[in-house]
Design an enzyme around this catalytic site. Sequence first.
Site, PDB file in Angstrom:
ATOM      1  N   ARG A   1      16.607 -35.872   0.395  1.00  0.00           N
ATOM      2  CA  ARG A   1      15.425 -36.081   1.236  1.00  0.00           C
ATOM      3  C   ARG A   1      15.798 -36.636   2.602  1.00  0.00           C
ATOM      4  O   ARG A   1      15.099 -37.470   3.167  1.00  0.00           O
ATOM      5  CB  ARG A   1      14.408 -37.005   0.546  1.00  0.00           C
TER       6      ARG A   1
ATOM      7  N   GLU B   1       9.172 -41.490   0.763  1.00  0.00           N
ATOM      8  CA  GLU B   1       9.610 -40.154   1.156  1.00  0.00           C
ATOM      9  C   GLU B   1       8.752 -39.668   2.315  1.00  0.00           C
ATOM     10  O   GLU B   1       9.185 -38.890   3.150  1.00  0.00           O
ATOM     11  CB  GLU B   1       9.489 -39.185  -0.027  1.00  0.00           C
TER      12      GLU B   1
ATOM     13  N   SER C   1       4.714 -36.241  -2.922  1.00  0.00           N
ATOM     14  CA  SER C   1       5.442 -37.412  -3.436  1.00  0.00           C
ATOM     15  C   SER C   1       5.558 -38.470  -2.350  1.00  0.00           C
ATOM     16  O   SER C   1       6.136 -38.215  -1.294  1.00  0.00           O
ATOM     17  CB  SER C   1       6.839 -36.997  -3.909  1.00  0.00           C
TER      18      SER C   1
END
Length: 597
Positions: A166, A338, A240
């Site tokens: 990520r 995130e 998320s």
Amino acid sequence: MKINFEKNKELSDLTTFHLPAKASLFASFESVEQLRAITLTEEFLNNETYILGGGSNILFNGDYRGLILHCKIKGIKKYQKDETTIFAIAGAGENWSDFVEWTISEGLQGLENLSGIPGTVGAAPVQNVGAYGVEAGDLIHKVECFDLITRETITLSAKQCNFKYRDSIFKNEGKGRYVILRVSFKLNPTTQAGNLEYGPLKQLEERLGHKPSISEVAQEIIKIRNNKLPDPSKIGSAGSFFKNPVVRIFFYKEVMSSLWENIPYYETEDPYFVKIPAGWLIENAGLKGFSIGGAQVYPNQCLVIANTGGATAKDVMDVANHVRKKVLEKFGVSLYPEVNIVDSEIKVTILGSGTSKGVPEIGCYCPVCRSNDQRDKRTRCSALVETKGLKILIDISPDFREQALSAGITSLDAALITHTHYDHVGGFDDLRPLCVGRSFPVYLKKDVNDDLHKRLDYCFRDHLYPGVPSFEMHEIDEAPFMIKGVKITPISVLHGELPIVGFRIGDFAYITDAKIIPEEEKEKLKGLDVLVINGLRFKNHFAHLTVDEALVLIDELKPSRAYLTHFCHEIGRHCDFEKKLPEGVKACYDGMVIYSH
């Protein structure tokens, strides 16, 4: 070329969170020519800029005081290199799900596991989006970008993009510099699915009775996502919210597994670390369905924070902070967002405002050291900066443990070090609780790093003793650098004859232990909203600014507001000292909170 700049643009319909927020200025571009024209305007040159794609992984934490540039570059094509390799090239403004669907219709294998992810093609390399065992970075061949500094188009290879979990160059040193124009993916010309090793896909072949096609995998994943995740057109979210934490395998086996049975994990490329599902941690911390205002931990997938109706950015941040606190309390693991949190506000907590001896000084019975005013109780200098969802510590004083307990610090993202003197680094070992399961990032000059490797050699050995704090040291010079999307500009100053650094973050700057600021470094301090700078005492000192010298500098630099720090007891009592300061200048004290932008 005429550019249409909109003022006070409402952003709620341009993000999947659908939270109220406005941008001071807004403009779209459909080509590199339009983007280059924008970079020549006063609106661009005089404002902070943020590049917005599909708005699927972003939280505007309040109005944006700057220029939003909305990428709308379209176009999809393919280029066949040979019988086994085809490149699919898409404009950054293309819808990601539509692009993945196009690759499937063209019989191209690779992206099917990433079906149904909201957002644009341009966001894929920024986040290195991933799902069901596949990350975009695994398949990206090249990324075409516009360099906002040189105003030239460049092409970065996958290696140059520095893809990690990520993460990428576009979230770090390339943030605010590179605008993604097009992305090229290296795919396989076959309709047979490739990656079936993750979660529910393992049983798909058995259920179907044959090797799944890329179309069947895509359908299965979209069905799973629809069952677990809210439809952003009906319930706002950014997907998320948290990354899956990566922890040391020793911590997982010896600490987590001893307290909780059957905690799931996934192996990583590093055999010393494992990845823990954040959704499992959140659910087993009893947070499923937890809500504040209109923000809720989504019951079907605890990784998601949903806007169930009428939520504000504060509601979302309050839920996120509560989740982080409870997971840390229960499992000893810190969760990190995130989601890209865009925040124009900077919160600064002065953790310590005293000099190397602190106030009161040991054995001193002067009126300041005997004062009952809490503002006259000064621990050694340090500050906590909170912005864009991050907590960044400036200096780690010998009093850090006491400061952290007083300020309620339970997690930090990184530390900045001004110089190597003990009153600014003496608390390194107190970071042990914040190093659990990970190496703590520290940004510092080479001489400071070398010195700390000698002082704290037990933290840098090949085989660390269990429980010893572990650090990830990043050496800096005079060039600006990024910490998870936050730009930091070092300010080189002289502490007597010792070169040290201060730091500028946004329109806030923090300088301590300075005696001289070179003229070229003063240029970096122009246009400040808040300046915190040292002013040791009224009497001259060979290595520190006096109060009068600091006031002369403040008058020269002309920040909107200024705060003096790093005092010894000779400054006098706080209540008397503040009366001597001019308008717009205040004296810091421990626990003082300052807001900037």
